[in-house]
Design an enzyme around this catalytic site. Structure first.
Site, PDB file in Angstrom:
ATOM      1  N   HIS A  31       0.843  -1.193   0.000  1.00  0.00           N
ATOM      2  CA  HIS A  31       0.000   0.000   0.000  1.00  0.00           C
ATOM      3  C   HIS A  31       0.883   1.250   0.000  1.00  0.00           C
ATOM      4  O   HIS A  31       2.106   1.178  -0.121  1.00  0.00           O
ATOM      5  CB  HIS A  31      -0.980  -0.018   1.171  1.00  0.00           C
ATOM      6  CG  HIS A  31      -0.346  -0.147   2.526  1.00  0.00           C
ATOM      7  ND1 HIS A  31       0.508   0.787   3.048  1.00  0.00           N
ATOM      8  CD2 HIS A  31      -0.460  -1.117   3.484  1.00  0.00           C
ATOM      9  CE1 HIS A  31       0.898   0.435   4.256  1.00  0.00           C
ATOM     10  NE2 HIS A  31       0.332  -0.731   4.547  1.00  0.00           N
ATOM     11  N   HIS A  34       4.086   1.433   2.294  1.00  0.00           N
ATOM     12  CA  HIS A  34       5.276   0.730   1.810  1.00  0.00           C
ATOM     13  C   HIS A  34       5.965   1.540   0.712  1.00  0.00           C
ATOM     14  O   HIS A  34       7.186   1.677   0.680  1.00  0.00           O
ATOM     15  CB  HIS A  34       4.887  -0.643   1.250  1.00  0.00           C
ATOM     16  CG  HIS A  34       4.175  -1.528   2.221  1.00  0.00           C
ATOM     17  ND1 HIS A  34       2.891  -1.968   2.020  1.00  0.00           N
ATOM     18  CD2 HIS A  34       4.559  -2.045   3.412  1.00  0.00           C
ATOM     19  CE1 HIS A  34       2.515  -2.736   3.027  1.00  0.00           C
ATOM     20  NE2 HIS A  34       3.519  -2.794   3.890  1.00  0.00           N
ATOM     21  N   CYS A 140       2.052 -10.103  19.831  1.00  0.00           N
ATOM     22  CA  CYS A 140       1.260  -9.627  18.692  1.00  0.00           C
ATOM     23  C   CYS A 140       1.785 -10.304  17.436  1.00  0.00           C
ATOM     24  O   CYS A 140       2.942 -10.091  17.061  1.00  0.00           O
ATOM     25  CB  CYS A 140       1.338  -8.112  18.550  1.00  0.00           C
ATOM     26  SG  CYS A 140       0.540  -7.506  17.032  1.00  0.00           S
ATOM     27  N   CYS A 143       2.735  -7.706  14.654  1.00  0.00           N
ATOM     28  CA  CYS A 143       4.066  -7.103  14.822  1.00  0.00           C
ATOM     29  C   CYS A 143       5.173  -8.138  14.847  1.00  0.00           C
ATOM     30  O   CYS A 143       6.348  -7.792  14.711  1.00  0.00           O
ATOM     31  CB  CYS A 143       4.124  -6.306  16.135  1.00  0.00           C
ATOM     32  SG  CYS A 143       3.086  -4.841  16.188  1.00  0.00           S
ATOM     33  N   CYS A 163      -2.966  -4.823  20.839  1.00  0.00           N
ATOM     34  CA  CYS A 163      -1.720  -4.222  20.349  1.00  0.00           C
ATOM     35  C   CYS A 163      -1.990  -2.750  20.025  1.00  0.00           C
ATOM     36  O   CYS A 163      -2.975  -2.442  19.352  1.00  0.00           O
ATOM     37  CB  CYS A 163      -1.247  -4.950  19.089  1.00  0.00           C
ATOM     38  SG  CYS A 163       0.059  -4.075  18.193  1.00  0.00           S
ATOM     39  N   HIS A 166      -1.770  -2.403  15.900  1.00  0.00           N
ATOM     40  CA  HIS A 166      -2.746  -3.087  15.054  1.00  0.00           C
ATOM     41  C   HIS A 166      -4.168  -3.074  15.620  1.00  0.00           C
ATOM     42  O   HIS A 166      -5.121  -3.424  14.919  1.00  0.00           O
ATOM     43  CB  HIS A 166      -2.310  -4.540  14.821  1.00  0.00           C
ATOM     44  CG  HIS A 166      -1.084  -4.669  13.972  1.00  0.00           C
ATOM     45  ND1 HIS A 166       0.185  -4.695  14.498  1.00  0.00           N
ATOM     46  CD2 HIS A 166      -0.937  -4.734  12.628  1.00  0.00           C
ATOM     47  CE1 HIS A 166       1.070  -4.800  13.519  1.00  0.00           C
ATOM     48  NE2 HIS A 166       0.417  -4.810  12.378  1.00  0.00           N
ATOM     49  N   LYS A 314      -3.057   5.089  11.188  1.00  0.00           N
ATOM     50  CA  LYS A 314      -1.930   4.679  10.358  1.00  0.00           C
ATOM     51  C   LYS A 314      -2.447   3.882   9.164  1.00  0.00           C
ATOM     52  O   LYS A 314      -3.315   3.035   9.297  1.00  0.00           O
ATOM     53  CB  LYS A 314      -0.967   3.811  11.174  1.00  0.00           C
ATOM     54  CG  LYS A 314       0.202   3.268  10.342  1.00  0.00           C
ATOM     55  CD  LYS A 314       0.904   2.145  11.067  1.00  0.00           C
ATOM     56  CE  LYS A 314       1.979   1.525  10.179  1.00  0.00           C
ATOM     57  NZ  LYS A 314       2.552   0.298  10.757  1.00  0.00           N
ATOM     58  N   LYS A 317      -3.261  -2.386   6.023  1.00  0.00           N
ATOM     59  CA  LYS A 317      -4.344  -3.282   5.649  1.00  0.00           C
ATOM     60  C   LYS A 317      -5.188  -3.665   6.854  1.00  0.00           C
ATOM     61  O   LYS A 317      -6.402  -3.752   6.784  1.00  0.00           O
ATOM     62  CB  LYS A 317      -3.770  -4.549   5.001  1.00  0.00           C
ATOM     63  CG  LYS A 317      -3.144  -4.296   3.624  1.00  0.00           C
ATOM     64  CD  LYS A 317      -4.182  -3.909   2.600  1.00  0.00           C
ATOM     65  CE  LYS A 317      -3.543  -3.725   1.232  1.00  0.00           C
ATOM     66  NZ  LYS A 317      -4.509  -3.278   0.217  1.00  0.00           N
TER      67      LYS A 317
END
Length: 539
Positions: A31, A34, A140, A143, A163, A166, A314, A317
């Site tokens: 996405h 990245h 997690c 992570c 987490c 996430h 953030k 996905k």
């Protein structure tokens, strides 16, 4: 023995400017987040290449760990099949689409990586840096990291913990592990940070790491025994290596560690590790400690970029805010895409993507200020001088202002982009110069000067148009690392390819040398660099 000046010069010639991105998990397609880091690394590397330096740019994919295993199982394929599919159908094609000029693409499932990783950890084990123990704690999977209790967020029930990155429940894991003696390296790391204050950037990231290390480091669990998708420990194959210990070593395995000593000496230590701020501790604490234990040099800089945000979250996905880069390049184009994120968001800070802001910057800065300048110049040279660039024989104070403005822009952009990684500041300096040139044309009014058919009038017209063309010659070089497609089009439109050679061969240190574009160059009006945008596509 101290190095002599000759030794230092030889070292500078021998070493390459080596830039790395994080290697990305292939649990899904890439996405904007990245692509943001990867484009930044590409621009940085291209800038140093435009300086005439030897460079090496590495990116790749992280393909081991529980997250990959579960994703593959959910899709009914083996982990290797899943990784192969995503890498070849999504990740590599996107980097080609975005004009990423990486020199290598490392995959952690490649033998050139896994064999060297086993040698590295075996060496640490033989040195007594690794021991066997047990561990339990909240983990997690997203992570791939054990979390400290104080880091967790409250969940839907009293017992559920989330987490913080996430926003998903962590799992409680208990297993027999091998540990790296990370706690022994706290004082050594603090001493290194003090001696190398620019090692971690920006300053906010450095301060975060300092606070973390000053609180006393705990030994690091480096193996997993509850699943087998990973690099087996060479001394105990019932365990696979913790995915982060595996992944971090890509920076040296790709550089020739354990396989090509000459290449490794040229590339290592890395000049810059670019990382997201959420993985800073791995790169600024764990990785340096492992290198210290192995007796290897540490990278020169670890630079943490901020997050791209959508609706205050953030971009990822897992948070359902992932946007495919192609959603934007299909509308704005690849060069504008590369431009926007580094221009609009100061590197190292969080920034929000906005379709409206992208559109406004495209129209104002790229289409109107830059693209229109190129089109106007080509049209006037074609109209008044039959497409042949005239000589400047009547230069005066106004032309000196442009030449001085170029010198200042080059100096600022080179420092900000090449040294400070302040991409937004460096791009702003270049576009301030573009505005200066536009202002110069507005003030000189060549369309009015053209009506003066005297020798003096035509000499003045020729000087004005040459000045604008020479300014655009320099701009094409300065923007080539950022926007290679449009820069090449402009370079060819100015006739510079035929008269000066390839754009990639022009160096930053000579770009401000005024008068490089020869009179008589064939100037053509090519396609519009940044055409008018159509309406925003339907959601």
């Amino acid at each position: 023995m101290a190095a002599t000046a000759d030794d230092t010069t030889t070292e500078a010639r021998r070493s390459a400017y080596y830039v790395t991105t994080p290697i990305y998990y292939v649990n899904d397609r890439p996405h904007l987040g990245h692509a943001y880091t990867t484009v930044a690394g590409d621009v940085l590397t291209r800038w140093h290449r435009q300086r005439g330096e030897r460079t090496w740019y590495l990116t790749g994919t992280d393909e081991h760990g529980q997250k990959i295993l579960r994703t593959a199982e959910a899709n009914g394929v083996s982990p290797q099949e899943w990784c192969d599919k995503l890498v070849e159908e999504a990740w590599k094609p996107l980097w080609r689409h975005l004009n990423i000029a990486n020199d290598d693409f490392i995959r952690t499932t490649q033998e050139r990586h896994t064999a060297r990783v086993q040698e590295f950890v075996q060496d640490l084990h033989d040195k007594g840096e690794i021991y066997k123990g047990g561990y339990s704690g909240p983990y997690c999977v997203g992570c791939e990291e054990y979390k400290l209790p104080g880091e967790l967020l409250p969940g839907a029930t009293e017992d559920e913990k989330l987490c913080p990155i996430h926003k998903k429940p962590v799992e409680w894991l208990e297993e027999e592990n091998y540990f790296f003696r990370l706690s022994a390296y706290g004082p050594k790391l603090l001493e290194f940070y003090a001696a190398n204050p620019d090692f971690i950037q920006p300053a906010s990231a450095r301060n975060e790491v300092l606070r973390f290390v000053e609180q006393d480091l705990k030994d690091l669990s480096i193996s997993r025994s509850t699943f087998n998708w990973g690099v087996p420990l060479p001394w105990d194959e019932k365990h696979v290596l913790y995915v982060w210990v595996d992944a971090l070593q890509n920076y040296i395995t790709a550089a020739g560690y354990g396989s090509d000593p000459e290449r490794f000496a040229e590339l290592w230590p890395a000049s810059v590790h670019l990382v997201g701020k959420d993985i800073l501790r791995f790169h600024a604490v764990i990785w340096p400690a492992m290198l210290m234990a192995a007796g290897l040099p540490l990278p020169k800089r670890v630079v943490a970029n901020g997050w791209l945000m959508v609706g205050g979250e953030k971009m990822s996905k897992s948070n359902l805010t992932g946007i495919a880069p192609q959603d934007l390049t299909s509308h704005f184009g690849v060069d504008a895409y590369r431009y926007y994120f580094l221009r609009a968001i100061p590197f190292g800070t969080d920034g929000s993507f906005s379709w409206e802001d992208f559109t406004a910057r495209y129209t104002s800065e790229l289409a109107n200020d830059y693209g229109n300048l190129a089109s106007r110049l080509a049209a006037m040279v074609g109209k008044y001088f039959e497409g042949r660039l005239p000589a400047a024989t009547a230069a005066g104070p106004a032309e000196q202002v442009v030449a001085d403005g170029l010198a200042a822009a080059v100096k600022t952009a080179d420092r900000k982009i090449g040294e400070d990684l302040d991409f937004a500041g460096g791009i702003a300096a270049i576009f301030e110069f573009v505005k200066l040139v536009n202002g110069y044309l507005t003030e000189q009014e060549p369309w009015k000067v053209a009506k003066d058919t005297s020798e003096e009038g035509q000499a003045r017209l020729a000087t004005i148009l040459y000045t604008a063309a020479e300014a655009l010659r320099a701009t094409a070089v300065l923007l080539n690392p950022l926007m290679p497609e449009s820069s090449q089009k402009l370079w060819e439109s100015l006739g510079a390819e035929a008269s000066l050679g390839a754009l990639a061969e022009q160096t930053v240190d000579t770009v401000a040398d005024w008068g490089r574009l020869p009179a008589g160059s064939q100037v053509t009006k090519g396609e519009i660099l940044f055409p008018r945008l159509e309406e925003k596509p339907a959601a």
